[in-house]
Design an enzyme around this catalytic site. Structure first.
Site, PDB file in Angstrom:
ATOM      1  N   LYS A  29       4.519  12.020  -3.546  1.00  8.74           N
ATOM      2  CA  LYS A  29       5.349  10.943  -2.980  1.00  8.74           C
ATOM      3  C   LYS A  29       6.271  11.546  -1.926  1.00  8.74           C
ATOM      4  CE  LYS A  29       8.592   7.358  -4.532  1.00  8.74           C
ATOM      5  NZ  LYS A  29       9.108   6.643  -5.711  1.00  8.74           N
ATOM      6  N   ASP A  71       8.242   3.833 -10.416  1.00  7.67           N
ATOM      7  CA  ASP A  71       9.029   3.616  -9.207  1.00  7.67           C
ATOM      8  C   ASP A  71      10.525   3.563  -9.463  1.00  7.67           C
ATOM      9  OD1 ASP A  71       8.080   3.964  -6.768  1.00  7.67           O
ATOM     10  OD2 ASP A  71       7.228   1.979  -6.510  1.00  7.67           O
ATOM     11  N   GLY A  93       0.838  -1.207   0.000  1.00  6.09           N
ATOM     12  CA  GLY A  93       0.000   0.000   0.000  1.00  6.09           C
ATOM     13  C   GLY A  93       0.864   1.244   0.000  1.00  6.09           C
ATOM     14  N   GLY A 109       2.625   3.772   1.417  1.00  7.55           N
ATOM     15  CA  GLY A 109       3.094   4.059   2.769  1.00  7.55           C
ATOM     16  C   GLY A 109       3.644   5.469   2.904  1.00  7.55           C
ATOM     17  N   ASP A 132       4.542  -5.104  -7.278  1.00  5.40           N
ATOM     18  CA  ASP A 132       3.901  -3.832  -6.909  1.00  5.40           C
ATOM     19  C   ASP A 132       4.478  -2.670  -7.707  1.00  5.40           C
ATOM     20  OD1 ASP A 132       6.066  -4.759  -5.092  1.00  5.40           O
ATOM     21  OD2 ASP A 132       6.038  -2.682  -4.450  1.00  5.40           O
ATOM     22  N   ASP A 160       8.464   6.234   7.955  1.00  5.98           N
ATOM     23  CA  ASP A 160       8.152   7.606   8.374  1.00  5.98           C
ATOM     24  C   ASP A 160       7.286   8.342   7.351  1.00  5.98           C
ATOM     25  OD1 ASP A 160       9.927   7.976   6.322  1.00  5.98           O
ATOM     26  OD2 ASP A 160      11.424   9.075   7.498  1.00  5.98           O
TER      27      ASP A 160
HETATM   28  P1  AMP Z   1       9.138   0.788  -3.068  1.00 10.77           P
HETATM   29  O1  AMP Z   1      10.369   0.004  -2.770  1.00 10.77           O
HETATM   30  O2  AMP Z   1       9.358   2.253  -3.237  1.00 10.77           O
HETATM   31  O3  AMP Z   1       8.356   0.220  -4.200  1.00 10.77           O
HETATM   32  O4  AMP Z   1       8.219   0.688  -1.764  1.00 10.77           O
HETATM   33  C1  AMP Z   1       7.776  -0.528  -1.221  1.00 10.77           C
HETATM   34  C2  AMP Z   1       6.764  -0.272  -0.135  1.00 10.77           C
HETATM   35  O5  AMP Z   1       7.363   0.405   0.973  1.00 10.77           O
HETATM   36  C3  AMP Z   1       5.583   0.596  -0.552  1.00 10.77           C
HETATM   37  O6  AMP Z   1       4.442   0.089   0.092  1.00 10.77           O
HETATM   38  C4  AMP Z   1       5.958   1.962  -0.006  1.00 10.77           C
HETATM   39  O7  AMP Z   1       4.842   2.767   0.213  1.00 10.77           O
HETATM   40  C5  AMP Z   1       6.666   1.593   1.284  1.00 10.77           C
HETATM   41  N1  AMP Z   1       7.611   2.629   1.733  1.00 10.77           N
HETATM   42  C6  AMP Z   1       8.804   2.950   1.179  1.00 10.77           C
HETATM   43  N2  AMP Z   1       9.402   3.940   1.873  1.00 10.77           N
HETATM   44  C7  AMP Z   1       8.584   4.272   2.893  1.00 10.77           C
HETATM   45  C8  AMP Z   1       8.636   5.222   3.974  1.00 10.77           C
HETATM   46  N3  AMP Z   1       9.663   6.052   4.128  1.00 10.77           N
HETATM   47  N4  AMP Z   1       7.589   5.260   4.819  1.00 10.77           N
HETATM   48  C9  AMP Z   1       6.531   4.440   4.685  1.00 10.77           C
HETATM   49  N5  AMP Z   1       6.432   3.518   3.710  1.00 10.77           N
HETATM   50  C10 AMP Z   1       7.434   3.428   2.817  1.00 10.77           C
HETATM   51 MG    MG Z   2       6.823   0.810  -5.197  1.00 12.99          MG
END
Ligand code: AMP
Ligand code: MG
Length: 488
Positions: free
Chosen positions: A114, A263, A91, A93, A253, A126
């Protein structure tokens, strides 16, 4: 079009009309001192936004997350995904979807912040993003667009005036991302696992309506939809391979239904040609290495088929059979896109059975010589084989003669060949050392001119202009291979 307000906002929020399990209404978290540093005026204009008015306080407040623009309904999207092969709930985050901007020509684009703070999906995170990685996403996504590769775009970067804590304290920022949609393979996996068949149907119908409206009336439209996504991904990944782009985190994802690249974390372009290239420090096994990207694409699409299975056929055995048949087409589709692209890179207009061998021979020689991927094709385009670093090699001169003979066997002039090669071989790519240099100047010295110049050069990589030449030089050889980090 009616001008809805002085900024041109024209939001619809169709995603928020989907089953409730798909999102949480979530406002971005306010930031202390928003400061606008990059704003993509050309993109803003193409979205029907008033770039001039947005350059003032509204843009800074909206793109920093402090003000909700008229008509927007911020949500965090729910999704799951296979990360390095393991299925998990994810989701948004650290992102919120403000809504869908409908352009004057009726196109619909997600506007997403983002790094906009914690959401119900943040788990331990965070919700924030450091400035450097958001600039990196801005540069690479805009470079991909310049290269003609389907991608999410970057509209703005706003510094938050707040630190984010990673290994050290870093300046925080919010990136505004624009995408055809944020529907992912992982969105379908989430609903298939935790939703009802009605939820899944609603999501699939939505995706079809949004991306493949011509299919709405088709018989077994879900299978046709699946095949279309397979085809778009085969085409997309072929485009990545043809410019030496390595995504770095091809988790399900991070794979879109629209066929856009999305991404930009540990992604990078390779310099010297080596199919085993991996940049990401966390990809220890090399799962997402350059040469593995097509096979991983097909693997991800098999997870997508599993999620859709109940819609393909009431009999599950037959559904599996249908899914396998379509998934099995990926390799052939990919190969044919790739081959067509490689022919163009070599100035070949027609087809001969031995073309594949000719292409593979060149790649083998390039690998032996650790030849730079982009510059080799650039040198061939400019008809300067002496600049390939392989010209003293007998294998290469033999290949070069066979290639010239091949070109002679088509009814095309030298100019035709040159024109085709020029539009298929970028003169510049976002080389890692140039990207780092631009980010470093922006982050440490608040000097944004280095990045502005880089963006300009990358906006038209097939131009072959004189000011691009400086960007074709390679980094100094260093002992440690270049690494990218996921800790963004
Ligand atoms: P990604 O590797 O960018 O595709 O992210 C994988 C998952 O980690 C996704 O659900 C993001 O929303 C979550 N995510 C990445 N960085 C953060 C962060 N700093 N705080 C909260 N969720 C994060
Ligand atoms: Mg992602």
């Amino acid at each position: 079009m009616t001008q809805h307000n002085e900024f041109g906002w024209n939001f619809d929020n169709s995603y928020a009309r989907l089953p409730e399990m798909l999102y949480e209404i979530t406002d971005p978290v306010q930031v202390r001192a928003p400061e606008s540093v990059f704003f993509n005026k050309t993109l803003a204009a193409s979205l029907g936004l008033n770039a001039e008015n947005l350059e003032n306080a509204e843009g800074m407040e909206v793109f920093g997350g402090n003000r909700i623009p008229e008509g927007a309904l911020p949500i965090a999207q729910a999704y799951a995904g296979h990360q390095f092969g393991n299925f998990t709930m994810l989701g948004d985050g650290r992102a919120v979807l403000l809504g869908e901007q409908v352009t004057p020509s009726g196109e619909r684009f997600d506007i997403q912040l983002k790094g906009s703070g914690r959401t119900p999906f943040s788990r331990g995170g965070d919700g924030r993003a450091p400035f450097g990685p958001m600039l990196r996403e801005y540069i690479i996504s805009e470079a991909m667009h310049g290269l003609g590769i389907p991608t999410s775009r970057s509209l703005a970067v706003v510094k938050t005036g707040e630190p984010v804590y990673r290994e050290t304290a870093l300046p925080g920022a919010v990136l505004t991302r624009v995408a055809a949609s944020h529907l992912r393979v992982g969105t379908f996996e989430y609903v298939a696992n935790w939703g009802t068949k009605e939820d899944l149907k609603a999501l699939a119908d939505y995706a079809i309506q949004r991306h493949f409206p011509e299919m709405e009336q088709q018989e077994n439209r879900y299978l046709a939809f699946y095949e279309k996504v397979v085809e778009r991904q085969a085409s997309l990944i072929a485009k990545w391979q043809l410019v030496g782009f390595i995504h770095g985190v091809m988790n399900t994802d991070n794979m879109t239904i629209s066929g856009e690249t999305i991404d930009y974390g540990p992604c990078a372009f390779m310099d010297e040609y080596d199919p085993a290239t991996v940049f990401s420090s966390i990809d220890v096994q090399g799962r997402y290495a350059y040469q593995n990207q097509p096979a991983i694409g097909q693997w991800n699409l098999a997870r997508f088929a599993e999620a859709l299975l109940s819609l393909f056929h009431t009999d599950q055995d037959q559904a599996v059979e249908l899914a396998q048949e379509v998934n099995g087409k990926f390799a052939k589709m990919y190969r044919s896109y790739w081959l067509a692209g490689m022919r163009e890179k070599l100035g070949i207009h027609n087809e001969e059975a031995d073309d594949e061998t000719l292409i593979e021979e060149l790649l083998t020689i390039m690998k032996e010589h650790e030849a730079d991927f982009t510059n080799t094709f650039r040198a061939l385009t400019l008809d300067k084989p002496e600049e390939t670093t392989m010209d003293k090699d007998e294998g290469f001169s033999g290949w070069y003669k066979r290639w010239q003979a091949r070109l002679d066997r088509q009814n095309k002039s030298k100019t035709d060949v040159y024109e085709l090669m020029k539009k298929s071989n970028p003169s510049v790519i976002p080389r890692n050392h140039r990207v780092e240099e631009a980010i470093e100047a922006a982050v440490s010295k608040e000097d944004y001119s280095v990045m502005e110049r880089l963006l300009k050069v990358l906006s038209d990589p097939y131009a072959y202009t004189a000011d691009q030449e400086a960007y074709t030089t390679l980094p100094e050889k260093c002992d440690r291979p270049y690494q990218t980090f996921c800790g963004t």
